[in-house]
Design a protein around this motif. Sequence first.
Motif, PDB file in Angstrom:
ATOM      1  N   TYR A 113      48.132 102.051  10.141  1.00 45.56           N
ATOM      2  CA  TYR A 113      49.570 102.078   9.938  1.00 45.56           C
ATOM      3  C   TYR A 113      50.261 101.786  11.265  1.00 45.56           C
ATOM      4  O   TYR A 113      49.957 102.389  12.278  1.00 45.56           O
ATOM      5  N   LYS A 114      51.217 100.914  11.232  1.00 43.21           N
ATOM      6  CA  LYS A 114      51.918 100.551  12.454  1.00 43.21           C
ATOM      7  C   LYS A 114      52.693 101.732  12.990  1.00 43.21           C
ATOM      8  O   LYS A 114      53.303 102.477  12.263  1.00 43.21           O
ATOM      9  N   GLN A 115      52.673 101.882  14.311  1.00 43.44           N
ATOM     10  CA  GLN A 115      53.376 102.993  14.950  1.00 43.44           C
ATOM     11  C   GLN A 115      54.215 102.465  16.104  1.00 43.44           C
ATOM     12  O   GLN A 115      53.823 101.508  16.771  1.00 43.44           O
ATOM     13  N   LYS A 116      55.341 103.105  16.319  1.00 40.76           N
ATOM     14  CA  LYS A 116      56.127 102.773  17.494  1.00 40.76           C
ATOM     15  C   LYS A 116      55.280 103.051  18.738  1.00 40.76           C
ATOM     16  O   LYS A 116      54.541 104.015  18.793  1.00 40.76           O
ATOM     17  N   LYS A 117      55.428 102.221  19.750  1.00 39.97           N
ATOM     18  CA  LYS A 117      54.628 102.389  20.951  1.00 39.97           C
ATOM     19  C   LYS A 117      54.973 103.699  21.635  1.00 39.97           C
ATOM     20  O   LYS A 117      56.119 103.999  21.915  1.00 39.97           O
ATOM     21  N   ALA A 118      53.975 104.499  21.906  1.00 35.93           N
ATOM     22  CA  ALA A 118      54.200 105.779  22.559  1.00 35.93           C
ATOM     23  C   ALA A 118      54.471 105.567  24.034  1.00 35.93           C
ATOM     24  O   ALA A 118      53.979 104.625  24.655  1.00 35.93           O
ATOM     25  N   ARG A 119      55.243 106.467  24.624  1.00 39.88           N
ATOM     26  CA  ARG A 119      55.564 106.348  26.037  1.00 39.88           C
ATOM     27  C   ARG A 119      54.356 106.619  26.917  1.00 39.88           C
ATOM     28  O   ARG A 119      54.272 106.189  28.033  1.00 39.88           O
ATOM     29  N   LYS A 120      53.410 107.399  26.413  1.00 41.42           N
ATOM     30  CA  LYS A 120      52.162 107.641  27.127  1.00 41.42           C
ATOM     31  C   LYS A 120      51.038 107.035  26.296  1.00 41.42           C
ATOM     32  O   LYS A 120      50.840 107.394  25.149  1.00 41.42           O
ATOM     33  N   SER A 121      50.302 106.115  26.866  1.00 42.53           N
ATOM     34  CA  SER A 121      49.341 105.368  26.067  1.00 42.53           C
ATOM     35  C   SER A 121      47.895 105.775  26.312  1.00 42.53           C
ATOM     36  O   SER A 121      46.983 105.153  25.800  1.00 42.53           O
ATOM     37  N   HIS A 122      47.664 106.833  27.099  1.00 35.70           N
ATOM     38  CA  HIS A 122      46.276 107.178  27.395  1.00 35.70           C
ATOM     39  C   HIS A 122      45.635 107.990  26.273  1.00 35.70           C
ATOM     40  O   HIS A 122      44.440 108.202  26.281  1.00 35.70           O
ATOM     41  N   HIS A 123      46.408 108.424  25.293  1.00 37.37           N
ATOM     42  CA  HIS A 123      45.832 109.071  24.128  1.00 37.37           C
ATOM     43  C   HIS A 123      45.612 108.016  23.054  1.00 37.37           C
ATOM     44  O   HIS A 123      46.187 106.949  23.106  1.00 37.37           O
ATOM     45  N   GLY A 124      44.819 108.307  22.075  1.00 38.09           N
ATOM     46  CA  GLY A 124      44.696 107.346  20.997  1.00 38.09           C
ATOM     47  C   GLY A 124      43.337 107.312  20.358  1.00 38.09           C
ATOM     48  O   GLY A 124      42.855 108.325  19.874  1.00 38.09           O
ATOM     49  N   PRO A 125      42.696 106.117  20.356  1.00 36.50           N
ATOM     50  CA  PRO A 125      41.439 105.974  19.635  1.00 36.50           C
ATOM     51  C   PRO A 125      40.400 107.020  20.005  1.00 36.50           C
ATOM     52  O   PRO A 125      39.731 107.549  19.130  1.00 36.50           O
ATOM     53  N   ASP A 126      40.244 107.304  21.292  1.00 39.03           N
ATOM     54  CA  ASP A 126      39.257 108.310  21.687  1.00 39.03           C
ATOM     55  C   ASP A 126      39.607 109.668  21.105  1.00 39.03           C
ATOM     56  O   ASP A 126      38.731 110.416  20.669  1.00 39.03           O
ATOM     57  N   SER A 127      40.899 110.018  21.123  1.00 41.91           N
ATOM     58  CA  SER A 127      41.327 111.298  20.573  1.00 41.91           C
ATOM     59  C   SER A 127      41.056 111.369  19.078  1.00 41.91           C
ATOM     60  O   SER A 127      40.623 112.398  18.562  1.00 41.91           O
ATOM     61  N   ILE A 128      41.307 110.265  18.373  1.00 49.53           N
ATOM     62  CA  ILE A 128      41.094 110.229  16.935  1.00 49.53           C
ATOM     63  C   ILE A 128      39.621 110.409  16.611  1.00 49.53           C
ATOM     64  O   ILE A 128      39.240 111.207  15.750  1.00 49.53           O
ATOM     65  N   GLU A 129      38.767 109.665  17.308  1.00 53.56           N
ATOM     66  CA  GLU A 129      37.329 109.787  17.059  1.00 53.56           C
ATOM     67  C   GLU A 129      36.828 111.171  17.429  1.00 53.56           C
ATOM     68  O   GLU A 129      35.953 111.735  16.773  1.00 53.56           O
ATOM     69  N   GLU A 130      37.383 111.730  18.496  1.00 59.50           N
ATOM     70  CA  GLU A 130      36.978 113.064  18.918  1.00 59.50           C
ATOM     71  C   GLU A 130      37.349 114.093  17.855  1.00 59.50           C
ATOM     72  O   GLU A 130      36.547 114.985  17.531  1.00 59.50           O
ATOM     73  N   LEU A 131      38.542 113.993  17.299  1.00 62.57           N
ATOM     74  CA  LEU A 131      38.960 114.911  16.246  1.00 62.57           C
ATOM     75  C   LEU A 131      38.049 114.800  15.025  1.00 62.57           C
ATOM     76  O   LEU A 131      37.567 115.795  14.486  1.00 62.57           O
ATOM     77  N   ASN A 132      37.813 113.576  14.583  1.00 62.42           N
ATOM     78  CA  ASN A 132      36.991 113.377  13.394  1.00 62.42           C
ATOM     79  C   ASN A 132      35.568 113.870  13.605  1.00 62.42           C
ATOM     80  O   ASN A 132      34.920 114.352  12.671  1.00 62.42           O
ATOM     81  N   GLY A 133      35.057 113.778  14.826  1.00 62.01           N
ATOM     82  CA  GLY A 133      33.690 114.187  15.109  1.00 62.01           C
ATOM     83  C   GLY A 133      33.487 115.686  15.184  1.00 62.01           C
ATOM     84  O   GLY A 133      32.345 116.154  15.234  1.00 62.01           O
ATOM     85  N   LEU A 134      34.563 116.450  15.184  1.00 68.70           N
ATOM     86  CA  LEU A 134      34.441 117.901  15.300  1.00 68.70           C
ATOM     87  C   LEU A 134      34.081 118.577  13.987  1.00 68.70           C
ATOM     88  O   LEU A 134      33.633 119.724  13.983  1.00 68.70           O
ATOM     89  N   PHE A 135      34.278 117.884  12.873  1.00 70.69           N
ATOM     90  CA  PHE A 135      34.123 118.520  11.566  1.00 70.69           C
ATOM     91  C   PHE A 135      32.936 117.934  10.814  1.00 70.69           C
ATOM     92  O   PHE A 135      32.516 116.807  11.069  1.00 70.69           O
TER      93      PHE A 135
END
Length: 387
Positions: A113-135
């Motif tokens: 889903y398209k998202q407005k560009k965040a002002r801080k870009s260092h979060h993202g794909p790694d955070s998403i994969e990390e969240l999904n991998g916890l469960f």
Amino acid sequence: MDENTAFPGASDESKAEYILSNVAEVVERILTFVPTKSLLKMTCVCKLWRNCARRVLRVQQNMTWVSASGPSNCDGHALCPKLADEVENIYILPKTVLVMVDSETFNGQDCCYKQKKARKSHHGPDSIEELNGLFPKGCDIMGVATPGIVLTPTGSHSGAPKEFQEGEAGYAIMFPRMEGVDIRPFHFCKNTISEANLVEAGLVNNTDLRVVLLFGYDAFKPGAARFLNQVLEPLARSKVLIAGGHVENVFSPKRKCCDRGSYGVVGLTLSGPKIQGASVLLEQDVSSAKAAEAIIQRLKAANLPERNTLGFMFACVGRGHNYYNNQRNVEADTFRKVFPNIPLFGFFGNGEIGCDRIVKEDYNLCDMDSDGLQHGYTTVMTLVHLG
């Protein structure tokens, strides 16, 4: 018979070994003090321990949550390391997880889903994969990013909820498999909306449906309002509590059915005879703590059990301290004043969905059409009892 008669000549060590290998009542009692991740490893010890562990998991049916606020000391969102630590120590096996984070610092560029560009870009794909991998595999994870977050601190039902209209914040509510409660995620975009799919998701022709938490994304694009009404109209006519709002983007689960930037809705259906719910609408003219308390007191009048109950607050991004003469945390504090032992979660979003409604055994509720479920500059305050 004392233990010396039962185990003549046996050492204390051999006695303990015999008990832990043969006495299910003792083993099961011990395993109730073991966090779930360690408990799952212990199922490999022997058949007795495996059966005891399964019985323990079946009775651990209370939801739990982890929340965090920043700034984070690591490269990911503040919720990720906190969740990684806390998941090691929880006492449930999550079946459904609802994750909400602030959209300013959580940049889900790899979601569909398209998202407005965040002002801080260092979060993202790694955070998403990390969240999904916890469960565990098979766990349904629904993740949304919104302009602001409302959360209760980890570990205490009576903790003071906080409104974060800016800054890093997020939470994950973890629901185990519960007897008499069926929680299912759904997702629809313009390519998948149909009567048959609504029925399959449990949104239509589901006599056990009690509560729907619903979140729209890219709601202001041409055609989005008409699309949303296709979902809301059958719900508005039903004996169901609907609550939610419009978010910035959805980052989990990943979907390939809709084009980047396409509008849609995601959410959770909560079905089952044990579920009860109530919601009230704080309309545009509610702009003082006293007025907010008068509305929230109506939730108290619904007389829902407070044990195993969650509060949800879905507020317009234009409310909060901007609406209350720079007083912060007004609505969250008022909720806690009325319900000191119920945790509160939610967000500040781009529009609110809900109305005054009570869903109980006798189904006292207000009739409402789909247009009457959508609002701006309001707050939908909701209670959901899980039995």
